[in-house]
Motif scaffolding. Structure first.
Motif, PDB file in Angstrom:
ATOM      1  N   PHE A 173       0.856  -1.173   0.000  1.00 13.38           N
ATOM      2  CA  PHE A 173       0.000   0.000   0.000  1.00 13.38           C
ATOM      3  C   PHE A 173       0.905   1.240   0.000  1.00 13.38           C
ATOM      4  CE2 PHE A 173      -2.793  -3.132   2.110  1.00 13.38           C
ATOM      5  CZ  PHE A 173      -3.958  -2.959   1.375  1.00 13.38           C
ATOM      6  N   PRO A 174       0.443   2.360  -0.556  1.00  6.65           N
ATOM      7  CA  PRO A 174       1.231   3.587  -0.452  1.00  6.65           C
ATOM      8  C   PRO A 174       1.510   3.923   1.008  1.00  6.65           C
ATOM      9  CG  PRO A 174      -0.575   3.871  -2.008  1.00  6.65           C
ATOM     10  CD  PRO A 174      -0.803   2.553  -1.325  1.00  6.65           C
ATOM     11  N   VAL A 175       2.710   4.390   1.286  1.00  5.82           N
ATOM     12  CA  VAL A 175       3.058   4.756   2.658  1.00  5.82           C
ATOM     13  C   VAL A 175       2.115   5.849   3.138  1.00  5.82           C
ATOM     14  CG1 VAL A 175       4.833   5.712   4.158  1.00  5.82           C
ATOM     15  CG2 VAL A 175       5.463   4.109   2.349  1.00  5.82           C
ATOM     16  N   ASP A 176       1.513   5.626   4.296  1.00  5.05           N
ATOM     17  CA  ASP A 176       0.515   6.550   4.849  1.00  5.05           C
ATOM     18  C   ASP A 176       0.820   6.731   6.329  1.00  5.05           C
ATOM     19  OD1 ASP A 176      -1.697   7.885   5.825  1.00  5.05           O
ATOM     20  OD2 ASP A 176      -3.161   6.651   4.766  1.00  5.05           O
ATOM     21  N   THR A 177       1.338   7.907   6.690  1.00  4.62           N
ATOM     22  CA  THR A 177       1.757   8.129   8.072  1.00  4.62           C
ATOM     23  C   THR A 177       0.580   8.212   9.046  1.00  4.62           C
ATOM     24  OG1 THR A 177       1.863  10.526   7.667  1.00  4.62           O
ATOM     25  CG2 THR A 177       3.905   9.265   7.416  1.00  4.62           C
ATOM     26  N   SER A 178      -0.643   8.282   8.535  1.00  6.80           N
ATOM     27  CA  SER A 178      -1.790   8.260   9.452  1.00  6.80           C
ATOM     28  C   SER A 178      -1.958   6.879  10.076  1.00  6.80           C
ATOM     29  CB  SER A 178      -3.079   8.665   8.728  1.00  6.80           C
ATOM     30  OG  SER A 178      -3.478   7.686   7.782  1.00  6.80           O
ATOM     31  N   PHE A 179      -1.296   5.879   9.511  1.00  6.06           N
ATOM     32  CA  PHE A 179      -1.318   4.539  10.086  1.00  6.06           C
ATOM     33  C   PHE A 179      -0.123   4.303  11.006  1.00  6.06           C
ATOM     34  CE2 PHE A 179      -4.208   3.719   6.490  1.00  6.06           C
ATOM     35  CZ  PHE A 179      -5.224   3.078   7.169  1.00  6.06           C
ATOM     36  N   ARG A 180       0.524   5.362  11.397  1.00  9.38           N
ATOM     37  CA  ARG A 180       1.614   5.305  12.378  1.00  9.38           C
ATOM     38  C   ARG A 180       1.094   5.970  13.652  1.00  9.38           C
ATOM     39  NH1 ARG A 180       6.434   8.289  13.917  1.00  9.38           N
ATOM     40  NH2 ARG A 180       8.264   6.913  14.016  1.00  9.38           N
ATOM     41  N   VAL A 181       0.908   5.181  14.688  1.00 13.58           N
ATOM     42  CA  VAL A 181       0.231   5.683  15.883  1.00 13.58           C
ATOM     43  C   VAL A 181       1.116   5.531  17.116  1.00 13.58           C
ATOM     44  CG1 VAL A 181      -2.035   5.098  14.917  1.00 13.58           C
ATOM     45  CG2 VAL A 181      -0.863   3.447  16.407  1.00 13.58           C
ATOM     46  N   ILE A 182       0.822   6.340  18.114  1.00 12.86           N
ATOM     47  CA  ILE A 182       1.447   6.191  19.430  1.00 12.86           C
ATOM     48  C   ILE A 182       0.456   5.473  20.324  1.00 12.86           C
ATOM     49  CG2 ILE A 182       2.396   7.377  21.438  1.00 12.86           C
ATOM     50  CD1 ILE A 182       3.232   9.649  19.586  1.00 12.86           C
ATOM     51  N   ALA A 183       0.850   4.322  20.832  1.00  7.33           N
ATOM     52  CA  ALA A 183      -0.034   3.501  21.653  1.00  7.33           C
ATOM     53  C   ALA A 183       0.358   3.576  23.121  1.00  7.33           C
ATOM     54  CB  ALA A 183       0.023   2.050  21.184  1.00  7.33           C
ATOM     55  N   GLU A 184      -0.656   3.606  23.977  1.00  7.50           N
ATOM     56  CA  GLU A 184      -0.439   3.505  25.422  1.00  7.50           C
ATOM     57  C   GLU A 184      -0.549   2.043  25.810  1.00  7.50           C
ATOM     58  OE1 GLU A 184      -1.415   6.219  28.128  1.00  7.50           O
ATOM     59  OE2 GLU A 184      -1.425   7.929  26.778  1.00  7.50           O
ATOM     60  N   LEU A 185       0.378   1.583  26.631  1.00 10.90           N
ATOM     61  CA  LEU A 185       0.461   0.173  26.959  1.00 10.90           C
ATOM     62  C   LEU A 185      -0.014  -0.123  28.378  1.00 10.90           C
ATOM     63  CD1 LEU A 185       3.994  -0.628  25.486  1.00 10.90           C
ATOM     64  CD2 LEU A 185       1.777  -0.821  24.352  1.00 10.90           C
ATOM     65  N   THR A 186      -0.775  -1.174  28.506  1.00 14.11           N
ATOM     66  CA  THR A 186      -1.093  -1.758  29.805  1.00 14.11           C
ATOM     67  C   THR A 186      -0.396  -3.110  29.856  1.00 14.11           C
ATOM     68  OG1 THR A 186      -3.266  -0.690  29.868  1.00 14.11           O
ATOM     69  CG2 THR A 186      -2.920  -2.580  31.326  1.00 14.11           C
ATOM     70  N   PHE A 187       0.515  -3.266  30.794  1.00 11.41           N
ATOM     71  CA  PHE A 187       1.319  -4.477  30.855  1.00 11.41           C
ATOM     72  C   PHE A 187       0.597  -5.575  31.631  1.00 11.41           C
ATOM     73  CE2 PHE A 187       4.271  -0.912  30.396  1.00 11.41           C
ATOM     74  CZ  PHE A 187       4.951  -1.313  29.254  1.00 11.41           C
ATOM     75  N   HIS A 188       0.915  -6.816  31.282  1.00  9.38           N
ATOM     76  CA  HIS A 188       0.278  -7.972  31.915  1.00  9.38           C
ATOM     77  C   HIS A 188       1.368  -8.886  32.481  1.00  9.38           C
ATOM     78  CE1 HIS A 188      -3.601  -6.815  30.181  1.00  9.38           C
ATOM     79  NE2 HIS A 188      -2.954  -6.590  29.059  1.00  9.38           N
ATOM     80  N   GLU A 189       1.978  -8.438  33.561  1.00 10.47           N
ATOM     81  CA  GLU A 189       3.124  -9.152  34.118  1.00 10.47           C
ATOM     82  C   GLU A 189       2.755 -10.534  34.646  1.00 10.47           C
ATOM     83  OE1 GLU A 189       4.883  -6.603  36.996  1.00 10.47           O
ATOM     84  OE2 GLU A 189       5.452  -5.057  35.526  1.00 10.47           O
TER      85      GLU A 189
ATOM     86  N   VAL B 142      -6.983  -1.409   7.086  1.00  8.52           N
ATOM     87  CA  VAL B 142      -5.615  -0.949   7.324  1.00  8.52           C
ATOM     88  C   VAL B 142      -4.887  -0.995   5.984  1.00  8.52           C
ATOM     89  CG1 VAL B 142      -3.457  -1.344   8.568  1.00  8.52           C
ATOM     90  CG2 VAL B 142      -5.653  -1.765   9.706  1.00  8.52           C
ATOM     91  N   ARG B 143      -4.983   0.106   5.267  1.00  7.27           N
ATOM     92  CA  ARG B 143      -4.390   0.191   3.930  1.00  7.27           C
ATOM     93  C   ARG B 143      -2.957   0.700   4.058  1.00  7.27           C
ATOM     94  NH1 ARG B 143      -7.800  -0.663  -0.017  1.00  7.27           N
ATOM     95  NH2 ARG B 143      -6.489   0.442  -1.531  1.00  7.27           N
ATOM     96  N   ALA B 144      -2.146  -0.154   4.659  1.00  9.01           N
ATOM     97  CA  ALA B 144      -0.741   0.140   4.886  1.00  9.01           C
ATOM     98  C   ALA B 144      -0.007  -1.182   4.992  1.00  9.01           C
ATOM     99  CB  ALA B 144      -0.561   0.953   6.168  1.00  9.01           C
ATOM    100  N   GLY B 145       1.274  -1.178   4.626  1.00  7.62           N
ATOM    101  CA  GLY B 145       2.056  -2.392   4.715  1.00  7.62           C
ATOM    102  C   GLY B 145       1.972  -3.232   3.454  1.00  7.62           C
ATOM    103  N   VAL B 146       2.319  -4.511   3.598  1.00  3.95           N
ATOM    104  CA  VAL B 146       2.371  -5.435   2.461  1.00  3.95           C
ATOM    105  C   VAL B 146       0.958  -5.812   2.028  1.00  3.95           C
ATOM    106  CG1 VAL B 146       3.202  -7.666   1.652  1.00  3.95           C
ATOM    107  CG2 VAL B 146       4.579  -6.340   3.249  1.00  3.95           C
ATOM    108  N   MET B 147       0.788  -5.888   0.705  1.00  5.25           N
ATOM    109  CA  MET B 147      -0.499  -6.296   0.139  1.00  5.25           C
ATOM    110  C   MET B 147      -0.514  -7.805  -0.111  1.00  5.25           C
ATOM    111  SD  MET B 147      -1.085  -3.134  -2.554  1.00  5.25           S
ATOM    112  CE  MET B 147      -2.800  -3.539  -2.853  1.00  5.25           C
ATOM    113  N   ALA B 148      -1.650  -8.319  -0.563  1.00  9.57           N
ATOM    114  CA  ALA B 148      -1.768  -9.733  -0.912  1.00  9.57           C
ATOM    115  C   ALA B 148      -0.803 -10.039  -2.055  1.00  9.57           C
ATOM    116  CB  ALA B 148      -3.192 -10.068  -1.325  1.00  9.57           C
TER     117      ALA B 148
END
Length: 201
Positions: free
Chosen positions: A60-76, A191-197
């Motif tokens: 897919f064409p590179v699309d920076t809107s599919f680059r996100v900052i995620a908040e993590l909840t850990f499961h120790e 998710v139109r980002a990354g490797v295609m079929a």
């Protein structure tokens, strides 16, 4: 099934590109490295027939809107479990964290896993695995979902860049055994980002 080849590529990109490289350049470098790997007979998951005519993967064409900052909840305290695959193989994983993020104006969450087979390997003991499905599967992307390789972050946030999403090896060759993304990790959007079929476009 080597589900961490994306991480190997990312490590190569990190060591070979300047620190000022932006997300678009990083995604394009990822694509170039992936194509380089697929073209090598000793590294490619392609069948001999497909390798003989291989000219490059489609992305897919590179699309920076599919680059996100995620908040993590850990499961120790999470317990090891057997992840289903496309064969009888059942690799052992643990739920490492839940990532929450905003994508295309909506809130989503995905589970991130840690391989118990690799945790003792000094080279990959910080490796994390994020398999997911979305509404492009079976259409413009591989029907069985895609993967992201991540590293343990320093804090409780991490960047998840879907432009780095890649197909399992079994998308190219049925001889491989591939983890099946848990239903919990289905995204209700394209998710139109990354490797295609492979081989459909």
């Amino acid at each position: 099934m080597k589900s961490l080849f994306g991480l190997v590529i990312l490590l190569a990109i990190t060591s070979c590109t300047p620190k000022e490289t932006g997300p678009v350049e990083e995604a394009k470098a990822f694509q170039e490295e992936l194509n380089t790997q697929f073209a090598k007979e000793d590294e490619s998951p392609l069948t001999p027939e497909d390798l003989a005519t291989f000219e490059g993967l489609e992305f897919f064409p590179v699309d920076t809107s599919f680059r996100v900052i995620a908040e993590l909840t850990f499961h120790e305290d999470s317990q090891p479990f057997l992840m289903k695959t496309t064969t009888d193989r059942l690799p052992v994983y643990k739920l490492y964290a839940t990532a929450e993020f905003t994508l295309k104006g909506k809130e989503y969450s995905l589970e991130i896993y840690q391989s118990q087979d690799l945790i003792g390997d000094p080279e990959f003991n910080d490796y994390l695995f994020l398999p997911f499905t979305d509404k492009t599967n079976g259409k413009s992307s591989y029907g069985g979902g895609r993967y992201l390789d991540l590293s343990i972050p320093d804090g409780d946030k991490m960047i998840i860049d879907f432009n780095m999403a890649y197909n399992p090896y079994c998308a190219y060759n049925s001889e491989y055994s591939c983890p099946i993304p848990p239903s919990r990790n289905d995204l209700d959007l394209e998710v139109r980002a990354g490797v295609m079929a492979y081989g459909k476009h």
